[in-house]
Design a protein around this motif. Structure first.
Motif, PDB file in Angstrom:
ATOM      1  N   ALA A   7      -5.405 -11.050   1.235  1.00  0.00           N
ATOM      2  CA  ALA A   7      -5.580 -10.521  -0.118  1.00  0.00           C
ATOM      3  C   ALA A   7      -4.851  -9.186  -0.234  1.00  0.00           C
ATOM      4  N   MET A   8      -4.337  -8.938  -1.405  1.00  0.00           N
ATOM      5  CA  MET A   8      -3.526  -7.752  -1.653  1.00  0.00           C
ATOM      6  C   MET A   8      -4.362  -6.481  -1.512  1.00  0.00           C
ATOM      7  N   LYS A   9      -3.773  -5.495  -0.858  1.00  0.00           N
ATOM      8  CA  LYS A   9      -4.430  -4.189  -0.768  1.00  0.00           C
ATOM      9  C   LYS A   9      -3.972  -3.313  -1.930  1.00  0.00           C
ATOM     10  N   PHE A  10      -4.838  -2.416  -2.367  1.00  0.00           N
ATOM     11  CA  PHE A  10      -4.466  -1.539  -3.471  1.00  0.00           C
ATOM     12  C   PHE A  10      -3.187  -0.779  -3.158  1.00  0.00           C
ATOM     13  N   ASP A  11      -2.299  -0.718  -4.136  1.00  0.00           N
ATOM     14  CA  ASP A  11      -1.031  -0.005  -3.988  1.00  0.00           C
ATOM     15  C   ASP A  11      -0.717   0.620  -5.352  1.00  0.00           C
ATOM     16  N   LYS A  14       2.495  -0.648  -7.087  1.00  0.00           N
ATOM     17  CA  LYS A  14       2.364  -2.026  -7.593  1.00  0.00           C
ATOM     18  C   LYS A  14       1.359  -2.122  -8.751  1.00  0.00           C
ATOM     19  N   SER A  15       0.426  -1.197  -8.791  1.00  0.00           N
ATOM     20  CA  SER A  15      -0.509  -1.163  -9.923  1.00  0.00           C
ATOM     21  C   SER A  15       0.227  -0.726 -11.188  1.00  0.00           C
ATOM     22  N   GLU A  17       3.287  -1.175 -11.810  1.00  0.00           N
ATOM     23  CA  GLU A  17       4.130  -2.302 -12.257  1.00  0.00           C
ATOM     24  C   GLU A  17       3.424  -3.116 -13.353  1.00  0.00           C
ATOM     25  N   ILE A  18       2.149  -3.360 -13.147  1.00  0.00           N
ATOM     26  CA  ILE A  18       1.401  -4.145 -14.140  1.00  0.00           C
ATOM     27  C   ILE A  18       1.062  -3.280 -15.356  1.00  0.00           C
ATOM     28  N   LYS A 140      -9.433   4.640  -6.221  1.00  0.00           N
ATOM     29  CA  LYS A 140      -8.716   3.395  -5.956  1.00  0.00           C
ATOM     30  C   LYS A 140      -9.346   2.237  -6.739  1.00  0.00           C
ATOM     31  N   GLN A 141     -10.660   2.181  -6.739  1.00  0.00           N
ATOM     32  CA  GLN A 141     -11.356   1.112  -7.478  1.00  0.00           C
ATOM     33  C   GLN A 141     -11.153   1.266  -8.986  1.00  0.00           C
ATOM     34  N   LEU A 142     -11.175   2.516  -9.466  1.00  0.00           N
ATOM     35  CA  LEU A 142     -10.955   2.753 -10.904  1.00  0.00           C
ATOM     36  C   LEU A 142      -9.568   2.262 -11.313  1.00  0.00           C
ATOM     37  N   ALA A 144      -7.559   0.075  -9.717  1.00  0.00           N
ATOM     38  CA  ALA A 144      -7.472  -1.393  -9.591  1.00  0.00           C
ATOM     39  C   ALA A 144      -8.149  -2.051 -10.796  1.00  0.00           C
ATOM     40  N   VAL A 147      -5.950  -2.102 -13.906  1.00  0.00           N
ATOM     41  CA  VAL A 147      -4.992  -3.210 -13.833  1.00  0.00           C
ATOM     42  C   VAL A 147      -5.660  -4.543 -14.216  1.00  0.00           C
TER      43      VAL A 147
END
Lengths: 181, 181
Positions: A7-11, A14-15, A17-18, A140-142, A144, A147
């Motif tokens: 599974a993708m790790k937070f980045d 890449k966040s 990007e969306i 990080k959770q906020l 993600a 996104v």
């Protein structure tokens, strides 16, 4: 076929990007489309595409960045203000869908510029705030969630529009999961 | 708030509004996005964004227009060929996501041009073909299904991407319906 291994790790990159694409996706879906598609909802207490864009605008103004500021600030008060999920019914009044889309584009661009300028590092990503219901959550959770919240509402816009043709597809309704949610 | 009164009736012009936007929506969502978002699926026997675009390309080549031709033809054989929902796993081989998006854009544009040139009238919209499972269906239902099928896969692309962050959102997972489908 694609794979779901690891599974993708937070980045952060890449966040973004969306996040930077969402206003363009919303615009591609809705700009110039007849009101019959954009003003109707899925039934009582549900949202139209117009309502959803208003909700996205409100989030840019009061939710995501404000919560990030609380997490990163030196203040000891880390409590988030609860997010008003109905604010758009007042805020959007008198605005056209295109005005709301333009507002969303402008606000998102400003917010992502601010986010980039913060040059958030891996230590800051673990800093925390207090969510009114969940308690401790980290940056990080906020981010993600920001996104996934975007993608959730893109899917919702597609679903609300699809529902307008629920009876028109005839027997195909059983092959189209979007009509049965 | 929007209203859902008086469900929308099939309208060819309004159907084309959605059909002509789909390739642009898909491009806005996926162009230039990291492979981690686009190559992963939701688990065994599910599709990645890449697989979904391949499926949309295949539909343009073999499904929608071919079925329309059968309905409108003078032939007495009105049976549709079953649609191969797994063809993309062979057809897409060796192609980049951007190549598939470009192919989808080109094919859709050609198909909508053909559709417009047919100047379909209200009598033709009621002409019928034989679906391999449902039996008799009419052109109006086929075209409405084409629209909803597009929206279904836009929502699916958003969902597959969202799922990649399912663990990264932490406790917010319960507020995000897209992660629980």
């Amino acid at each position: 076929m694609g794979s779901n291994k690891a599974a993708m790790k937070f980045d952060l990159h890449k966040s973004i990007e969306i996040l930077e694409r969402t206003p363009l996706v919303v615009e591609a879906m809705l700009k110039g489309v007849s009101e019959e598609w954009t003003a109707k909802n899925e039934g009582p207490d549900t949202w139209s595409a117009y309502d959803i864009v208003g909700h996205l605008v409100h989030g840019e103004k009061t939710d995501w960045m404000a919560r990030m500021e609380i997490i990163l600030s030196d203040s000891t008060n880390k409590k988030f203000t609860p997010f008003d999920r109905f604010a758009q019914f007042k805020d959007s009044r008198g605005k056209s869908l295109q005005q709301l889309i333009d507002e969303f584009k402008t606000l998102r661009k400003k917010n992502l510029l601010k986010l980039r300028l913060k040059k958030i590092d891996s230590t800051e990503l673990l800093k925390r705030g207090i969510h009114p219901e969940f308690g401790k959550v980290n940056l990080k959770q906020l981010l993600a969630t920001w996104v996934v919240h975007d993608l959730n509402h893109i899917a919702q816009i597609a679903r609300v529009m699809a529902k307008q043709y629920k009876t028109e597809v005839g027997p195909w309704v059983e092959y189209l999961p979007i009509l049965n949610r």
